[in-house]
Write a protein that holds these residues in place. Structure first.
Motif, short mmCIF file in Angstrom:
data_model
loop_
_atom_site.label_atom_id
_atom_site.label_comp_id
_atom_site.label_asym_id
_atom_site.label_seq_id
_atom_site.Cartn_x
_atom_site.Cartn_y
_atom_site.Cartn_z
N SER A 137 7.28 0.65 1.62
CA SER A 137 7.25 -0.70 1.81
C SER A 137 7.77 -1.60 0.79
CB SER A 137 5.88 -1.26 2.36
OG SER A 137 5.40 -0.35 3.55
N VAL A 183 6.03 11.22 -2.19
CA VAL A 183 7.62 11.19 -1.78
C VAL A 183 8.34 12.43 -1.49
CG1 VAL A 183 9.71 10.18 -2.67
CG2 VAL A 183 7.84 8.93 -3.69
N ASN A 213 -3.25 4.86 -10.39
CA ASN A 213 -4.39 4.51 -9.67
C ASN A 213 -5.44 5.35 -9.92
OD1 ASN A 213 -3.55 2.52 -7.72
ND2 ASN A 213 -1.78 4.10 -7.17
N SER A 230 -2.74 17.12 -1.35
CA SER A 230 -1.75 15.98 -0.80
C SER A 230 -0.97 16.88 0.29
CB SER A 230 -0.63 15.59 -1.89
OG SER A 230 -1.45 15.00 -2.96
N ARG A 240 -5.05 8.78 -7.33
CA ARG A 240 -4.46 8.47 -6.23
C ARG A 240 -2.90 8.68 -6.49
NH1 ARG A 240 -1.99 4.24 -3.39
NH2 ARG A 240 -1.63 4.83 -1.20
N ALA A 280 3.63 10.17 2.76
CA ALA A 280 3.02 8.94 2.88
C ALA A 280 3.85 7.89 2.43
CB ALA A 280 1.66 8.81 2.24
N ASP A 281 4.39 7.94 1.31
CA ASP A 281 5.30 6.77 0.66
C ASP A 281 6.65 7.04 0.92
OD1 ASP A 281 3.39 5.25 -1.01
OD2 ASP A 281 2.89 7.10 -1.71
N TYR A 315 1.00 8.74 -5.45
CA TYR A 315 2.22 8.25 -4.81
C TYR A 315 3.03 9.49 -4.02
CZ TYR A 315 1.27 3.83 -6.96
OH TYR A 315 0.87 2.76 -7.51
N ASP A 346 0.91 -1.15 -0.07
CA ASP A 346 -0.13 0.12 -0.06
C ASP A 346 0.85 1.10 0.14
OD1 ASP A 346 0.82 0.00 2.57
OD2 ASP A 346 -1.09 0.18 3.40
N ASN A 347 2.02 1.21 0.04
CA ASN A 347 3.05 2.54 -0.04
C ASN A 347 4.40 1.84 -0.67
OD1 ASN A 347 5.17 2.08 1.79
ND2 ASN A 347 3.47 2.47 3.28
N LEU A 348 5.00 2.86 -1.55
CA LEU A 348 6.39 2.66 -1.97
C LEU A 348 7.36 2.17 -0.96
CD1 LEU A 348 6.12 5.73 -4.56
CD2 LEU A 348 5.61 3.11 -4.98
#
Length: 189
Positions: free
Chosen positions: A7, A51, A33, A129, A47, A61-62, A49, A3-5
């Motif tokens: 991870s 960074v 997305n 964001s 949606r 979040a990523d 990503y 669910d995230n980059l």
């Protein structure tokens, strides 16, 4: 699926390396997305990503950085939206303490559907964001960095690739390994 980059990259980095990384590659695939309309070609509601760093200095979040691990190829599919602030997508070794050789980035946009790179502060793509801000500005993020030992160029295998990337507000200062440098939107060392 992740669910995230951050991870996904950590899982790829933890994978037991194959005896021959060219024949048995580790791939991280980033897909587009579609937002509430389900369409990846309308980026206003997609949606994104995220960074880099939020306005309050915390990691997005990523993750605060996007470092492609050693012998991993990251493929960014057409329609993906990546928003950054004070960050790069970075392939290859940037630190003497950790080798990331053989890492590669492939931006796989098409003539009708590019890969979108925007400032984290750009509310016109992927919505708001970052909360209240001054809006996007030139040099909000660095860009895509290909370092000397990224991909397998020394073996005649060229994995790094950028096709139809729609980039706005890139080409700025980013701190890498405690050193601030200016990066171009597509930066090659």
């Amino acid at each position: 699926p992740f669910d995230n980059l951050a991870s996904a990259l950590a899982a790829a980095d933890a994978r037991v390396p194959a005896p021959n990384a060219i024949l048995d590659p580790t791939i991280v695939r980033i897909i587009g997305n579609g937002g509430t309309d389900g369409k990846i070609d309308t980026i206003a509601d997609n949606r994104a990503y995220l960074v880099g760093f939020q306005n309050n200095g915390l990691a997005a979040a990523d993750g605060s950085e996007f470092l492609v691990p050693q012998n991993v190829t990251v493929m960014v599919d057409a329609g993906a939206l990546i928003k950054m602030r004070r960050a790069n997508l970075d392939a290859g070794t940037s630190s003497l303490n950790q080798s990331r050789d053989g890492g590669a980035i492939q931006v796989l946009g098409t003539p009708t559907l590019p890969v979108y790179f925007r400032s984290l502060r750009d509310d016109s793509a992927g919505g708001d964001s970052d909360g209240p801000s001054v809006g996007p500005a030139p040099a909000d993020y660095g860009g895509i960095v290909f370092r000397n030992d990224s991909d397998y160029e020394s073996m005649g295998v060229f994995l790094n690739y950028v096709n139809h990337a729609d980039m706005k507000n890139g080409g700025g200062k980013v701190v890498v390994n405690s050193e601030e440098n200016v990066y171009t939107p597509i930066h090659m060392e």
